[in-house]
Design a protein around this motif. Structure first.
Motif, PDB file in Angstrom:
ATOM      1  N   LEU A 132     -68.598  17.387  17.679  1.00 18.53           N
ATOM      2  CA  LEU A 132     -68.414  18.325  16.174  1.00 18.53           C
ATOM      3  C   LEU A 132     -67.323  18.413  15.576  1.00 18.53           C
ATOM      4  CD1 LEU A 132     -70.967  20.685  17.613  1.00 18.53           C
ATOM      5  CD2 LEU A 132     -71.568  18.449  15.893  1.00 18.53           C
ATOM      6  N   ASP A 133     -66.093  18.847  15.971  1.00 20.47           N
ATOM      7  CA  ASP A 133     -64.970  18.774  14.902  1.00 20.47           C
ATOM      8  C   ASP A 133     -64.250  17.562  14.549  1.00 20.47           C
ATOM      9  OD1 ASP A 133     -62.622  21.514  14.334  1.00 20.47           O
ATOM     10  OD2 ASP A 133     -61.680  20.037  15.679  1.00 20.47           O
ATOM     11  N   SER A 134     -64.640  16.586  15.632  1.00 15.69           N
ATOM     12  CA  SER A 134     -63.798  16.075  15.402  1.00 15.69           C
ATOM     13  C   SER A 134     -64.216  15.103  13.881  1.00 15.69           C
ATOM     14  CB  SER A 134     -64.584  14.580  16.231  1.00 15.69           C
ATOM     15  OG  SER A 134     -65.369  14.077  16.259  1.00 15.69           O
ATOM     16  N   GLY A 135     -65.152  15.416  13.014  1.00 14.80           N
ATOM     17  CA  GLY A 135     -65.548  14.721  11.709  1.00 14.80           C
ATOM     18  C   GLY A 135     -66.302  13.098  11.893  1.00 14.80           C
ATOM     19  N   ARG A 136     -66.111  12.648  12.817  1.00 16.07           N
ATOM     20  CA  ARG A 136     -66.621  11.586  13.154  1.00 16.07           C
ATOM     21  C   ARG A 136     -68.073  11.715  13.308  1.00 16.07           C
ATOM     22  NH1 ARG A 136     -61.379   8.394  15.305  1.00 16.07           N
ATOM     23  NH2 ARG A 136     -59.854   9.325  14.473  1.00 16.07           N
ATOM     24  N   LEU A 137     -68.687  12.436  13.624  1.00  9.29           N
ATOM     25  CA  LEU A 137     -70.045  12.361  14.055  1.00  9.29           C
ATOM     26  C   LEU A 137     -71.461  12.894  13.375  1.00  9.29           C
ATOM     27  CD1 LEU A 137     -71.510  12.521  16.867  1.00  9.29           C
ATOM     28  CD2 LEU A 137     -71.599  15.246  16.701  1.00  9.29           C
ATOM     29  N   TYR A 138     -71.812  12.130  13.236  1.00 10.49           N
ATOM     30  CA  TYR A 138     -72.354  11.692  11.865  1.00 10.49           C
ATOM     31  C   TYR A 138     -74.047  12.545  12.035  1.00 10.49           C
ATOM     32  CZ  TYR A 138     -76.986   9.827   8.676  1.00 10.49           C
ATOM     33  OH  TYR A 138     -77.350   9.980   7.689  1.00 10.49           O
ATOM     34  N   GLY A 139     -74.400  13.302  11.275  1.00  5.93           N
ATOM     35  CA  GLY A 139     -75.897  14.704  11.625  1.00  5.93           C
ATOM     36  C   GLY A 139     -75.244  15.465  12.320  1.00  5.93           C
ATOM     37  N   LYS A 140     -73.886  15.107  12.076  1.00  5.77           N
ATOM     38  CA  LYS A 140     -73.486  16.587  13.197  1.00  5.77           C
ATOM     39  C   LYS A 140     -74.583  18.162  12.941  1.00  5.77           C
ATOM     40  CE  LYS A 140     -69.916  18.777  10.445  1.00  5.77           C
ATOM     41  NZ  LYS A 140     -68.495  19.009  10.386  1.00  5.77           N
ATOM     42  N   ASN A 141     -74.762  18.789  11.743  1.00  2.00           N
ATOM     43  CA  ASN A 141     -75.033  20.119  11.805  1.00  2.00           C
ATOM     44  C   ASN A 141     -76.582  19.996  13.008  1.00  2.00           C
ATOM     45  OD1 ASN A 141     -73.391  21.246   9.824  1.00  2.00           O
ATOM     46  ND2 ASN A 141     -74.338  19.699   8.434  1.00  2.00           N
ATOM     47  N   PHE A 142     -77.807  18.646  12.202  1.00  2.00           N
ATOM     48  CA  PHE A 142     -78.282  18.519  13.710  1.00  2.00           C
ATOM     49  C   PHE A 142     -78.141  19.237  15.082  1.00  2.00           C
ATOM     50  CE2 PHE A 142     -80.697  15.904  16.310  1.00  2.00           C
ATOM     51  CZ  PHE A 142     -81.909  16.180  16.124  1.00  2.00           C
ATOM     52  N   PHE A 143     -77.274  18.080  15.230  1.00  2.31           N
ATOM     53  CA  PHE A 143     -76.251  17.590  16.563  1.00  2.31           C
ATOM     54  C   PHE A 143     -76.123  20.127  17.323  1.00  2.31           C
ATOM     55  CE2 PHE A 143     -76.802  13.287  16.381  1.00  2.31           C
ATOM     56  CZ  PHE A 143     -76.947  12.601  17.880  1.00  2.31           C
ATOM     57  N   ARG A 144     -75.296  19.579  16.128  1.00  2.00           N
ATOM     58  CA  ARG A 144     -75.239  21.686  16.658  1.00  2.00           C
ATOM     59  C   ARG A 144     -76.746  22.252  16.532  1.00  2.00           C
ATOM     60  NH1 ARG A 144     -70.851  23.873  12.386  1.00  2.00           N
ATOM     61  NH2 ARG A 144     -73.031  23.649  10.704  1.00  2.00           N
ATOM     62  N   ILE A 145     -77.365  22.515  15.398  1.00  2.00           N
ATOM     63  CA  ILE A 145     -78.389  23.080  16.141  1.00  2.00           C
ATOM     64  C   ILE A 145     -79.279  22.697  17.084  1.00  2.00           C
ATOM     65  CG2 ILE A 145     -80.985  23.612  14.591  1.00  2.00           C
ATOM     66  CD1 ILE A 145     -77.856  25.011  13.623  1.00  2.00           C
ATOM     67  N   SER A 146     -79.274  21.930  17.299  1.00  2.00           N
ATOM     68  CA  SER A 146     -80.673  21.250  18.464  1.00  2.00           C
ATOM     69  C   SER A 146     -79.527  21.054  19.746  1.00  2.00           C
ATOM     70  CB  SER A 146     -80.336  19.394  19.224  1.00  2.00           C
ATOM     71  OG  SER A 146     -80.758  19.127  17.400  1.00  2.00           O
ATOM     72  N   ILE A 147     -77.617  21.592  19.863  1.00  2.00           N
ATOM     73  CA  ILE A 147     -77.889  21.839  21.565  1.00  2.00           C
ATOM     74  C   ILE A 147     -77.562  23.164  21.425  1.00  2.00           C
ATOM     75  CG2 ILE A 147     -75.290  21.821  22.572  1.00  2.00           C
ATOM     76  CD1 ILE A 147     -75.198  18.978  20.554  1.00  2.00           C
ATOM     77  N   PHE A 148     -78.065  24.428  20.052  1.00  2.00           N
ATOM     78  CA  PHE A 148     -77.946  25.424  20.975  1.00  2.00           C
ATOM     79  C   PHE A 148     -79.070  25.998  20.318  1.00  2.00           C
ATOM     80  CE2 PHE A 148     -78.107  29.916  18.668  1.00  2.00           C
ATOM     81  CZ  PHE A 148     -77.247  31.045  19.152  1.00  2.00           C
ATOM     82  N   LEU A 149     -80.627  25.377  20.823  1.00  2.00           N
ATOM     83  CA  LEU A 149     -81.484  26.129  20.769  1.00  2.00           C
ATOM     84  C   LEU A 149     -81.856  26.174  21.428  1.00  2.00           C
ATOM     85  CD1 LEU A 149     -83.921  26.148  18.066  1.00  2.00           C
ATOM     86  CD2 LEU A 149     -85.151  24.046  19.103  1.00  2.00           C
ATOM     87  N   PRO A 150     -81.394  25.981  22.690  1.00  2.00           N
ATOM     88  CA  PRO A 150     -82.467  26.405  24.005  1.00  2.00           C
ATOM     89  C   PRO A 150     -82.065  27.624  24.196  1.00  2.00           C
ATOM     90  CG  PRO A 150     -81.353  24.255  24.498  1.00  2.00           C
ATOM     91  CD  PRO A 150     -80.791  24.440  23.195  1.00  2.00           C
ATOM     92  N   TYR A 151     -80.633  28.825  24.091  1.00  2.00           N
ATOM     93  CA  TYR A 151     -80.233  29.313  24.264  1.00  2.00           C
ATOM     94  C   TYR A 151     -81.343  30.455  23.746  1.00  2.00           C
ATOM     95  CZ  TYR A 151     -77.391  33.812  23.771  1.00  2.00           C
ATOM     96  OH  TYR A 151     -76.827  34.761  24.226  1.00  2.00           O
TER      97      TYR A 151
END
Length: 308
Positions: free
Chosen positions: A110-129
């Protein structure tokens, strides 16, 4: 003839008015008072009461009697307690590195800046918590089912015979999978937040020197977030030794694999509410707390030494 008069009584000295510094000091304690009161009520008082309980034993004849450290001696010789402690220690040594490793990889991506749609992935990975532990365990427990769950449906659809995730040999790994699914997002957020505050001047210097991405990660990013790594490791160690919800819920689905003394917390719960041994339960809880505190301190000490 001169007349001697008694010396006049000294005028009473008035106390100096409180200085501004004194008023500020008392004002600070006033702000701290609510926290201190709540801290003493919900943290110190239960510990003190547990220590008090651990010094007594409820006997069939004679009632509750003072036994000193006898309960602690019994706890140190309790095979069920040590078996439970060994089980969660194995869980800690395997599950925590995997979970923190995945969380670190995701944070770096996520910090690399090369991941497309990083906001979606960040929320999706955090959602199970955000899913309560009991709900997550029930969900995964039904997925693990070989007769009514996803594993059973796959067996029926493809004519397979997959291993039972709730068998005695695999249930600890199944619990580890649930905990990893729950807390990868939490640890990812800790690492990602630490990465976001790394000075960009370090990246610019590395770019001028011609450093590649792997070199930037190993020489800049990982040393910069060492404190976050230590904190996440300490939290994970404490969480592993407090393992309770997942085995308790899965026990209904796998009674042969998960016993009442499967983890130290399950053991203390069973002693207190099923065995009516509140004194010995408090003793086991205190011993477990001391072990957890010692291991967490060692992890913190090693992290500080590496950072020196």
């Amino acid at each position: 003839m001169t007349t001697l008069h008694p010396p006049a009584a000294a005028a009473p000295q008035q106390a100096p008015p409180p200085t501004r510094r004194d008023r500020t000091s008392w004002a600070g304690w006033g702000f701290l008072a609510p926290f201190v009161a709540v801290f003493a009520l919900v943290f110190l008082a239960p510990i003190a009461y547990s220590l008090y309980l651990s010094l007594f034993r409820d006997r069939l004849i004679g009632g509750t009697t003072f036994v000193g450290l006898d309960n602690y001696t019994e706890a140190l010789q309790d095979r069920n307690f040590w078996a439970a402690l060994g089980r969660v220690s194995l869980f800690l040594c395997v599950q925590v590195p995997i979970m923190l490793g995945i969380a670190l990889l995701v944070a770096l991506a996520l910090d690399s800046g090369r991941l497309y749609g990083k906001n979606f992935f960040r929320i999706s990975i955090f959602l199970p918590y955000a899913v309560p532990a009991v709900v997550a365990t029930l969900m995964w427990g039904f997925m693990y089912g070989t007769r009514f769950g996803l594993v059973g449906d796959i067996d029926d659809a493809f004519g397979l015979s997959l291993p039972d995730p709730l068998s005695p040999d695999l249930v600890l790994a199944s619990i580890g999978n649930i905990v990893t699914w729950e807390f990868v997002g939490y640890n990812m957020l800790i690492f990602y937040s630490a990465l976001r505050v790394v000075p960009h001047s370090l990246y610019e210097a590395a770019e001028i020197d011609g450093a590649g991405q792997i070199r930037v990660i190993t020489a800049i990013k990982l040393p910069a977030i060492r404190g976050a790594l230590v904190i996440a490791t300490i939290f994970s160690v404490i969480g592993s030794f407090q393992l309770f919800n997942e085995p308790s819920v899965l026990q209904k689905l796998a009674p042969n694999a998960i016993t009442t003394d499967y983890t130290p917390n399950s053991y203390t719960y069973s002693l207190s509410f099923s065995g009516q041994q509140q004194n010995y339960s408090a003793t086991v809880a205190i011993v477990m707390g001391l072990i957890t505190m010692a291991i967490a301190y060692v992890v913190q000490l090693r992290g500080m030494r590496k950072g020196a």
